[in-house]
Design a protein around this motif. Sequence first.
Motif, PDB file in Angstrom:
ATOM      1  N   ILE A  85       4.130 -30.888  18.070  1.00  0.00           N
ATOM      2  CA  ILE A  85       5.320 -30.697  17.229  1.00  0.00           C
ATOM      3  C   ILE A  85       5.327 -31.698  16.083  1.00  0.00           C
ATOM      4  O   ILE A  85       5.627 -31.342  14.932  1.00  0.00           O
ATOM      5  CB  ILE A  85       6.603 -30.775  18.076  1.00  0.00           C
ATOM      6  CG1 ILE A  85       6.719 -29.529  18.958  1.00  0.00           C
ATOM      7  CG2 ILE A  85       7.842 -30.955  17.196  1.00  0.00           C
ATOM      8  CD1 ILE A  85       7.758 -29.608  20.054  1.00  0.00           C
ATOM      9  N   LEU A  88       2.649 -30.552  13.604  1.00  0.00           N
ATOM     10  CA  LEU A  88       3.065 -29.325  12.922  1.00  0.00           C
ATOM     11  C   LEU A  88       4.206 -29.578  11.942  1.00  0.00           C
ATOM     12  O   LEU A  88       4.257 -28.967  10.875  1.00  0.00           O
ATOM     13  CB  LEU A  88       3.440 -28.253  13.945  1.00  0.00           C
ATOM     14  CG  LEU A  88       2.245 -27.704  14.726  1.00  0.00           C
ATOM     15  CD1 LEU A  88       2.712 -26.952  15.957  1.00  0.00           C
ATOM     16  CD2 LEU A  88       1.373 -26.832  13.834  1.00  0.00           C
ATOM     17  N   SER A  89       5.081 -30.498  12.282  1.00  0.00           N
ATOM     18  CA  SER A  89       6.158 -30.865  11.353  1.00  0.00           C
ATOM     19  C   SER A  89       5.570 -31.478  10.079  1.00  0.00           C
ATOM     20  O   SER A  89       6.042 -31.200   8.967  1.00  0.00           O
ATOM     21  CB  SER A  89       7.140 -31.829  12.014  1.00  0.00           C
ATOM     22  OG  SER A  89       7.789 -31.183  13.090  1.00  0.00           O
ATOM     23  N   ARG A 105       4.697 -24.073  15.648  1.00  0.00           N
ATOM     24  CA  ARG A 105       5.745 -25.010  16.070  1.00  0.00           C
ATOM     25  C   ARG A 105       6.803 -24.273  16.886  1.00  0.00           C
ATOM     26  O   ARG A 105       7.316 -24.813  17.875  1.00  0.00           O
ATOM     27  CB  ARG A 105       6.356 -25.733  14.869  1.00  0.00           C
ATOM     28  CG  ARG A 105       7.244 -26.909  15.314  1.00  0.00           C
ATOM     29  CD  ARG A 105       7.716 -27.739  14.168  1.00  0.00           C
ATOM     30  NE  ARG A 105       8.741 -27.020  13.413  1.00  0.00           N
ATOM     31  CZ  ARG A 105       9.428 -27.566  12.413  1.00  0.00           C
ATOM     32  NH1 ARG A 105       9.194 -28.816  12.026  1.00  0.00           N
ATOM     33  NH2 ARG A 105      10.328 -26.859  11.771  1.00  0.00           N
ATOM     34  N   ASP A 121      12.569 -21.704  14.005  1.00  0.00           N
ATOM     35  CA  ASP A 121      11.214 -21.571  13.467  1.00  0.00           C
ATOM     36  C   ASP A 121      10.724 -20.127  13.503  1.00  0.00           C
ATOM     37  O   ASP A 121       9.975 -19.700  12.613  1.00  0.00           O
ATOM     38  CB  ASP A 121      10.242 -22.490  14.213  1.00  0.00           C
ATOM     39  CG  ASP A 121      10.344 -23.942  13.754  1.00  0.00           C
ATOM     40  OD1 ASP A 121      11.158 -24.256  12.857  1.00  0.00           O
ATOM     41  OD2 ASP A 121       9.601 -24.778  14.305  1.00  0.00           O
TER      42      ASP A 121
END
Length: 185
Positions: A85, A88-89, A105, A121
């Motif tokens: 996460i 991916l952020s 994500r 998302d």
Amino acid sequence: MKIAILALIGMLAAPAIALADTVPAGDPELDRLYDRLAKAQSEKEAGNIALAIERVELRSGSDTADLLMDRALTAMNAANTNKAIKILSAVIRLRPDYTAAWNKRATAYYIKKDYNRSIADVAETLRRNPREYGAWSGLGMMLVDMGDKKNAYEALKRALAINPYIPGARKVLDDLKSEVEGRDI
């Protein structure tokens, strides 16, 4: 969060043809693959086409984003969703138009059962690519867990219209059918 759910419910209410019109004109290779996927004759054929779609969709156009995505996927495969996460952020901050980052994500949040963030998302994923059957399927599964069977049924129908061989989705859809559509007299 409520806005994301309302937007997704609005997409569920829209006819599939209207959603197809919102697919951005773009990669002819993806268009061809999605057309083949909808017409697949077997689970194996669909699986191979789905892998080809994922390979194309994972290409961001940025070496940095691609490297970070590879690391995020490695973290997810190692069951390190928190690390995935975070990575991916960072990818989303770098490339907010990169649909695969939003989708992956969403998957990571789904694995953690953080449905609020996952649904947000998913909304971003489907806004960018309404053909993302994994997002539709994941949304359907979350809505089942949340008790919204009618919208879960619609989301799963969308997913299976795009990829008729999503593992487990057909059974869940069939289980929901009598509850949502009723039984014949």
